[in-house]
Design a protein around this motif. Sequence first.
Motif, PDB file in Angstrom:
ATOM      1  N   GLU A 265       0.830  -1.206   0.000  1.00 42.09           N
ATOM      2  CA  GLU A 265       0.000   0.000   0.000  1.00 42.09           C
ATOM      3  C   GLU A 265       0.865   1.256   0.000  1.00 42.09           C
ATOM      4  O   GLU A 265       0.620   2.203  -0.760  1.00 42.09           O
ATOM      5  N   ALA A 266       1.884   1.278   0.834  1.00 41.17           N
ATOM      6  CA  ALA A 266       2.781   2.432   0.892  1.00 41.17           C
ATOM      7  C   ALA A 266       3.476   2.651  -0.445  1.00 41.17           C
ATOM      8  O   ALA A 266       3.684   3.794  -0.871  1.00 41.17           O
TER       9      ALA A 266
ATOM     10  N   ILE B  26      -6.504   8.152  -5.263  1.00 39.01           N
ATOM     11  CA  ILE B  26      -6.513   6.689  -5.257  1.00 39.01           C
ATOM     12  C   ILE B  26      -7.714   6.247  -4.421  1.00 39.01           C
ATOM     13  O   ILE B  26      -7.845   6.647  -3.268  1.00 39.01           O
ATOM     14  N   THR B  27      -8.582   5.428  -5.022  1.00 40.72           N
ATOM     15  CA  THR B  27      -9.744   4.914  -4.309  1.00 40.72           C
ATOM     16  C   THR B  27      -9.856   3.413  -4.562  1.00 40.72           C
ATOM     17  O   THR B  27      -9.239   2.876  -5.485  1.00 40.72           O
TER      18      THR B  27
ATOM     19  N   THR C 282      -2.723  -6.078  -6.882  1.00 36.34           N
ATOM     20  CA  THR C 282      -3.145  -4.779  -6.378  1.00 36.34           C
ATOM     21  C   THR C 282      -4.031  -4.118  -7.427  1.00 36.34           C
ATOM     22  O   THR C 282      -3.654  -4.050  -8.594  1.00 36.34           O
ATOM     23  N   VAL C 283      -5.194  -3.669  -7.015  1.00 37.49           N
ATOM     24  CA  VAL C 283      -6.134  -3.014  -7.925  1.00 37.49           C
ATOM     25  C   VAL C 283      -6.600  -1.720  -7.265  1.00 37.49           C
ATOM     26  O   VAL C 283      -6.901  -1.705  -6.069  1.00 37.49           O
TER      27      VAL C 283
ATOM     28  N   THR D 228     -15.535  12.582 -15.514  1.00 34.15           N
ATOM     29  CA  THR D 228     -16.458  11.442 -15.462  1.00 34.15           C
ATOM     30  C   THR D 228     -15.772  10.105 -15.690  1.00 34.15           C
ATOM     31  O   THR D 228     -16.324   9.074 -15.349  1.00 34.15           O
ATOM     32  N   LYS D 229     -14.576  10.124 -16.270  1.00 36.51           N
ATOM     33  CA  LYS D 229     -13.865   8.857 -16.469  1.00 36.51           C
ATOM     34  C   LYS D 229     -12.913   8.613 -15.312  1.00 36.51           C
ATOM     35  O   LYS D 229     -12.407   9.547 -14.712  1.00 36.51           O
ATOM     36  N   LYS D 230     -12.708   7.341 -15.022  1.00 39.54           N
ATOM     37  CA  LYS D 230     -11.724   6.978 -14.004  1.00 39.54           C
ATOM     38  C   LYS D 230     -10.755   5.994 -14.636  1.00 39.54           C
ATOM     39  O   LYS D 230     -11.085   5.276 -15.579  1.00 39.54           O
ATOM     40  N   LYS D 231      -9.553   5.985 -14.120  1.00 44.67           N
ATOM     41  CA  LYS D 231      -8.553   5.025 -14.559  1.00 44.67           C
ATOM     42  C   LYS D 231      -8.537   3.900 -13.534  1.00 44.67           C
ATOM     43  O   LYS D 231      -8.576   4.158 -12.333  1.00 44.67           O
TER      44      LYS D 231
END
Length: 146
Positions: free
Chosen positions: A17-18, A87-88, A102-103, A112-115
């Motif tokens: 995560e880090a 980051i979500t 990792t996703v 409106t778009k997310k990666k």
Amino acid sequence: MASNRTLETSDKTALVEAEVYRWYNLFFPWSRGMSSQSEGAIKPLYDALADDFRVVLTDGQIMERADYWERLWGLHGKRAGSPESHITNLSITPLPGGFFLTVFDLVKDGITKKKVDSALMRLDENSPSGISWIYVHESEHERAAA
């Protein structure tokens, strides 16, 4: 004994995560031109890529590690003025052998778009963070209406 294994897995997951946040916290100022255009500003990102690293970009282009260095270098300041990504939905799944799937989503306020990035990572004592990136698949999707 089981609790020690759980703690070890938890510690390793925290390390992954880090690494995700470390990578983004270096990439954001680089891509916006807020850091100096010097090798030292971007090399820590490259050093975290495994020798056998591959990436699939949102346009379907596949790059190996050396090609990705050229891409990273060329992105200095190219996204100036672009809103900061957040980051979500970070999900880290430990796999056998010190690997991690990792996703996470990268979302921008007002866009409106997310990666969506998925990455295969592994423990690596030779990487600056102790984690190396092996494979990344980037895709872009419409965000669900709130």
